[in-house]
Design a protein around this motif. Structure first.
Motif, PDB file in Angstrom:
ATOM      1  N   VAL A  23     -79.333 -34.587  48.521  1.00 21.59           N
ATOM      2  CA  VAL A  23     -79.287 -34.240  49.944  1.00 21.59           C
ATOM      3  C   VAL A  23     -77.902 -33.722  50.326  1.00 21.59           C
ATOM      4  O   VAL A  23     -77.769 -32.779  51.098  1.00 21.59           O
ATOM      5  N   ARG A  24     -76.871 -34.330  49.740  1.00 25.41           N
ATOM      6  CA  ARG A  24     -75.493 -33.918  50.042  1.00 25.41           C
ATOM      7  C   ARG A  24     -75.263 -32.462  49.660  1.00 25.41           C
ATOM      8  O   ARG A  24     -74.609 -31.711  50.382  1.00 25.41           O
ATOM      9  N   ARG A  25     -75.817 -32.041  48.541  1.00 30.68           N
ATOM     10  CA  ARG A  25     -75.665 -30.643  48.125  1.00 30.68           C
ATOM     11  C   ARG A  25     -76.357 -29.700  49.100  1.00 30.68           C
ATOM     12  O   ARG A  25     -75.836 -28.632  49.407  1.00 30.68           O
ATOM     13  N   ARG A  26     -77.534 -30.090  49.594  1.00 28.49           N
ATOM     14  CA  ARG A  26     -78.271 -29.215  50.513  1.00 28.49           C
ATOM     15  C   ARG A  26     -77.645 -29.168  51.893  1.00 28.49           C
ATOM     16  O   ARG A  26     -77.631 -28.119  52.539  1.00 28.49           O
ATOM     17  N   LEU A  27     -77.150 -30.311  52.392  1.00 29.39           N
ATOM     18  CA  LEU A  27     -76.560 -30.365  53.730  1.00 29.39           C
ATOM     19  C   LEU A  27     -75.060 -30.093  53.729  1.00 29.39           C
ATOM     20  O   LEU A  27     -74.442 -30.072  54.788  1.00 29.39           O
ATOM     21  N   ARG A  28     -74.494 -29.924  52.544  1.00 29.76           N
ATOM     22  CA  ARG A  28     -73.061 -29.648  52.378  1.00 29.76           C
ATOM     23  C   ARG A  28     -72.189 -30.732  53.012  1.00 29.76           C
ATOM     24  O   ARG A  28     -71.268 -30.447  53.765  1.00 29.76           O
ATOM     25  N   PRO A  31     -66.797 -35.043  51.076  1.00 30.91           N
ATOM     26  CA  PRO A  31     -66.626 -36.302  50.339  1.00 30.91           C
ATOM     27  C   PRO A  31     -66.483 -37.523  51.252  1.00 30.91           C
ATOM     28  O   PRO A  31     -66.904 -38.620  50.886  1.00 30.91           O
ATOM     29  N   MET A  32     -65.926 -37.353  52.435  1.00 32.05           N
ATOM     30  CA  MET A  32     -65.777 -38.489  53.353  1.00 32.05           C
ATOM     31  C   MET A  32     -67.131 -38.943  53.893  1.00 32.05           C
ATOM     32  O   MET A  32     -67.384 -40.139  54.008  1.00 32.05           O
ATOM     33  N   THR A  35     -68.893 -40.798  51.079  1.00 30.16           N
ATOM     34  CA  THR A  35     -68.300 -42.119  50.904  1.00 30.16           C
ATOM     35  C   THR A  35     -68.746 -43.068  52.013  1.00 30.16           C
ATOM     36  O   THR A  35     -69.067 -44.231  51.750  1.00 30.16           O
ATOM     37  N   GLY A  36     -68.789 -42.592  53.239  1.00 29.89           N
ATOM     38  CA  GLY A  36     -69.225 -43.423  54.361  1.00 29.89           C
ATOM     39  C   GLY A  36     -70.660 -43.880  54.217  1.00 29.89           C
ATOM     40  O   GLY A  36     -70.974 -45.055  54.460  1.00 29.89           O
ATOM     41  N   VAL A  37     -71.526 -42.993  53.804  1.00 30.95           N
ATOM     42  CA  VAL A  37     -72.938 -43.352  53.621  1.00 30.95           C
ATOM     43  C   VAL A  37     -73.077 -44.362  52.482  1.00 30.95           C
ATOM     44  O   VAL A  37     -73.822 -45.338  52.596  1.00 30.95           O
ATOM     45  N   MET A  38     -72.348 -44.171  51.388  1.00 29.01           N
ATOM     46  CA  MET A  38     -72.440 -45.091  50.260  1.00 29.01           C
ATOM     47  C   MET A  38     -71.894 -46.470  50.625  1.00 29.01           C
ATOM     48  O   MET A  38     -72.474 -47.491  50.239  1.00 29.01           O
ATOM     49  N   LEU A  39     -70.784 -46.523  51.355  1.00 26.82           N
ATOM     50  CA  LEU A  39     -70.238 -47.813  51.768  1.00 26.82           C
ATOM     51  C   LEU A  39     -71.197 -48.546  52.697  1.00 26.82           C
ATOM     52  O   LEU A  39     -71.394 -49.759  52.568  1.00 26.82           O
ATOM     53  N   THR A  40     -71.803 -47.821  53.622  1.00 30.47           N
ATOM     54  CA  THR A  40     -72.778 -48.426  54.520  1.00 30.47           C
ATOM     55  C   THR A  40     -73.962 -48.978  53.730  1.00 30.47           C
ATOM     56  O   THR A  40     -74.423 -50.093  53.982  1.00 30.47           O
TER      57      THR A  40
END
Length: 54
Positions: A23-28, A31-32, A35-40
């Motif tokens: 999803v990150r690749r498609r929505l561009r 890195p911050m 990181t925020g989504v992973m920490l959450t």
């Protein structure tokens, strides 16, 4: 001690990270944001896992 729930949570974390990367690749996402989504996600997973010990 039953580690089945922990193994499932680790598997779901890897699956979530893989999906989020796609999803990150498609929505561009930057890195911050990633990181925020992973920490959450990690905080939520730990909260759910610790609730099983009550």
């Amino acid at each position: 001690m039953d580690n089945g729930g922990l193994i499932l949570l680790i598997f779901l974390a890897f699956l979530f990270a893989w999906g989020l990367n796609r999803v990150r690749r498609r929505l561009r996402f930057g890195p911050m944001a990633y990181t925020g989504v992973m920490l959450t996600f990690m905080v939520v997973v730990l909260a759910v896992y610790t609730q099983t010990f009550r």
